[in-house]
Design a protein around this motif. Structure first.
Motif, PDB file in Angstrom:
ATOM      1  N   VAL A 127      37.131  49.375  38.398  1.00 26.21           N
ATOM      2  CA  VAL A 127      36.176  49.750  39.351  1.00 26.21           C
ATOM      3  C   VAL A 127      36.223  51.436  39.449  1.00 26.21           C
ATOM      4  O   VAL A 127      37.339  51.793  39.450  1.00 26.21           O
ATOM      5  N   PRO A 128      35.263  52.181  39.881  1.00 25.15           N
ATOM      6  CA  PRO A 128      34.098  51.609  40.653  1.00 25.15           C
ATOM      7  C   PRO A 128      33.242  50.979  39.480  1.00 25.15           C
ATOM      8  O   PRO A 128      31.965  50.405  40.097  1.00 25.15           O
ATOM      9  N   TYR A 152      29.199  50.968  46.133  1.00 23.38           N
ATOM     10  CA  TYR A 152      29.692  49.645  46.805  1.00 23.38           C
ATOM     11  C   TYR A 152      31.210  49.712  47.049  1.00 23.38           C
ATOM     12  O   TYR A 152      31.658  49.277  47.879  1.00 23.38           O
ATOM     13  N   HIS A 153      31.766  50.254  45.912  1.00 28.79           N
ATOM     14  CA  HIS A 153      33.242  50.132  45.987  1.00 28.79           C
ATOM     15  C   HIS A 153      33.810  51.230  46.732  1.00 28.79           C
ATOM     16  O   HIS A 153      35.105  51.214  47.388  1.00 28.79           O
ATOM     17  N   ALA A 209      35.355  48.974  52.320  1.00 26.69           N
ATOM     18  CA  ALA A 209      35.729  48.596  50.882  1.00 26.69           C
ATOM     19  C   ALA A 209      37.194  48.853  50.678  1.00 26.69           C
ATOM     20  O   ALA A 209      37.989  48.026  50.134  1.00 26.69           O
ATOM     21  N   TYR A 210      37.623  49.619  51.464  1.00 26.80           N
ATOM     22  CA  TYR A 210      39.083  50.040  51.094  1.00 26.80           C
ATOM     23  C   TYR A 210      39.872  49.063  52.102  1.00 26.80           C
ATOM     24  O   TYR A 210      39.460  48.602  53.168  1.00 26.80           O
ATOM     25  N   TYR A 244      39.723  47.551  46.512  1.00 31.38           N
ATOM     26  CA  TYR A 244      39.483  48.002  45.334  1.00 31.38           C
ATOM     27  C   TYR A 244      40.258  49.292  45.159  1.00 31.38           C
ATOM     28  O   TYR A 244      39.950  50.304  44.256  1.00 31.38           O
ATOM     29  N   ARG A 251      31.646  39.993  43.112  1.00 29.29           N
ATOM     30  CA  ARG A 251      32.177  41.353  43.255  1.00 29.29           C
ATOM     31  C   ARG A 251      33.674  41.080  43.965  1.00 29.29           C
ATOM     32  O   ARG A 251      34.192  41.714  44.791  1.00 29.29           O
ATOM     33  N   CYS A 285      37.405  40.574  45.194  1.00 29.77           N
ATOM     34  CA  CYS A 285      38.661  41.330  45.201  1.00 29.77           C
ATOM     35  C   CYS A 285      40.121  40.818  45.230  1.00 29.77           C
ATOM     36  O   CYS A 285      40.830  40.774  46.321  1.00 29.77           O
ATOM     37  N   ALA A 302      34.065  38.917  47.689  1.00 30.35           N
ATOM     38  CA  ALA A 302      33.752  40.431  47.934  1.00 30.35           C
ATOM     39  C   ALA A 302      34.176  40.622  49.427  1.00 30.35           C
ATOM     40  O   ALA A 302      34.019  39.873  50.164  1.00 30.35           O
TER      41      ALA A 302
END
Length: 334
Positions: free
Chosen positions: A114-115, A121-122, A127-128, A131, A182, A184, A290
């Motif tokens: 990733v990304p 998106y990531h 998101a954190y 990813y 997606r 995680c 996700a």
């Protein structure tokens, strides 16, 4: 330890048995998920070579001197990445308890490459750390390829089991596909060393807890001091190693999704009963949708007599803060 029936389910009919075989597997899985929240699978089609290489290279890493392992130490407490040294994780905190740190060490990775083709998106708010970059030991040439191969095999098994779950809940087989596109998820190798000294009061190889994600796919091994599962009466039972299979358990997110039809069950890793015991290696793949997937009551899981129990929540909102609680603060030199 008392004995209890731990379901061992052959996935062969899922792959080869047509609609009736797939439904039969889904029915067995549903019964296991509604009763104990744990089951074992055989006939999974994960190549033996991928498992053997993952075990071998993980042991090679844990056999390195501590300073070498610390070169790829976890960067931050909330990041489930790289090397977690002994004494830096306390899983009992997930269940609201506080015990001495788990008697184990860990190496972990998250989603690969990733990304990729969608950097926004990531890197989006929320998101954190789902990813966060993976770290790899630089002097074990077989390590990263073995972990990547195993990760890919687990993604395939993740898809198969999620389809079985959907069918077992009366949903279309691809129901969870969007949430997992997606994902995680996290892959961890857990080394439980022979105990060089007596554990402190309340200290286990891994304290009792439930898993935060959708499900966990575990490759364990036969050695004194292993996985134990708690039943509804509060009694603990040893899980079988199932050398040619995997153990699967329901996580908190799927319990919420199913409005408690499927159980997320307390479990732990016990201390060896025979002195310091033998070293034990487990490989766990923690399936998580996700980060922005919304977890809300699935169709058919609420009734007038059993209304939806939980408010809607995103995966990130549920998991991130709770996982960070398990880590000891990381101290850096001034």
């Amino acid at each position: 330890m008392t004995s209890f029936a731990f379901p061992i389910i052959d996935l062969g009919p899922w792959f080869d048995g047509g609609p009736s075989g797939r439904q039969a597997v889904a029915n067995r899985v549903r019964i296991a998920c509604e009763s104990i929240g744990f089951f074992a699978i055989v006939g999974h089609r994960v190549p033996d070579g991928a498992i053997d290489a993952m075990r071998s290279t993980s042991r090679d890493f844990f056999d390195l001197p501590t300073p070498r392992k610390m070169e790829v130490a976890r960067p931050r407490p909330e990041q489930n990445r790289a090397y977690h040294a002994e004494g830096t994780e306390t899983l009992a905190r997930l269940a609201g308890n506080d015990t001495p740190p788990d008697y184990k060490e860990v190496f972990a990775i998250g989603p690969l490459d990733v990304p990729g083709d969608d950097p926004w998106y990531h890197a989006a708010p929320g998101a954190y750390p789902n990813y966060a970059p993976n770290l790899w030991p630089s002097d074990l040439p077989t390590f990263e390829p073995a972990w990547r191969t195993y990760w890919s095999a687990m993604e395939g098994l993740q898809d198969t089991i999620s389809r079985i779950f959907a069918l077992s809940l009366g949903l279309p087989e691809d129901w969870f596909g969007g949430a997992l596109a997606r994902h995680c998820s996290m892959l961890r190798a857990l080394n439980y060393p022979a105990q060089r000294q007596l554990p402190r009061p309340g200290q286990l190889r891994a304290g009792e807890h439930t898993d935060l994600g959708m499900m966990t796919i575990l490759k364990n091994e036969a050695a004194d001091g292993g996985l134990e599962v708690r039943d509804l009466d509060g009694r603990w039972h040893e899980a079988p190693p199932v050398e040619d299979g995997f153990i699967v358990n329901i996580g908190d997110l799927l319990m919420r999704w199913s409005n408690d039809r499927f159980r997320s069950t307390l479990h732990r890793v016990a201390n060896p009963r025979s002195g310091g015991g033998a070293r034990r290696l487990s490989i766990a793949y923690f399936v998580a949708p996700a980060y922005d997937a919304l977890i809300e009551c699935l169709p058919g899981c609420a009734t007038p007599d059993r209304p939806a129990k939980y408010p809607s929540v995103t995966v990130a909102a549920y998991r991130n803060a709770r996982f960070a609680r398990t880590a000891a603060p990381i101290v850096t030199a001034a």
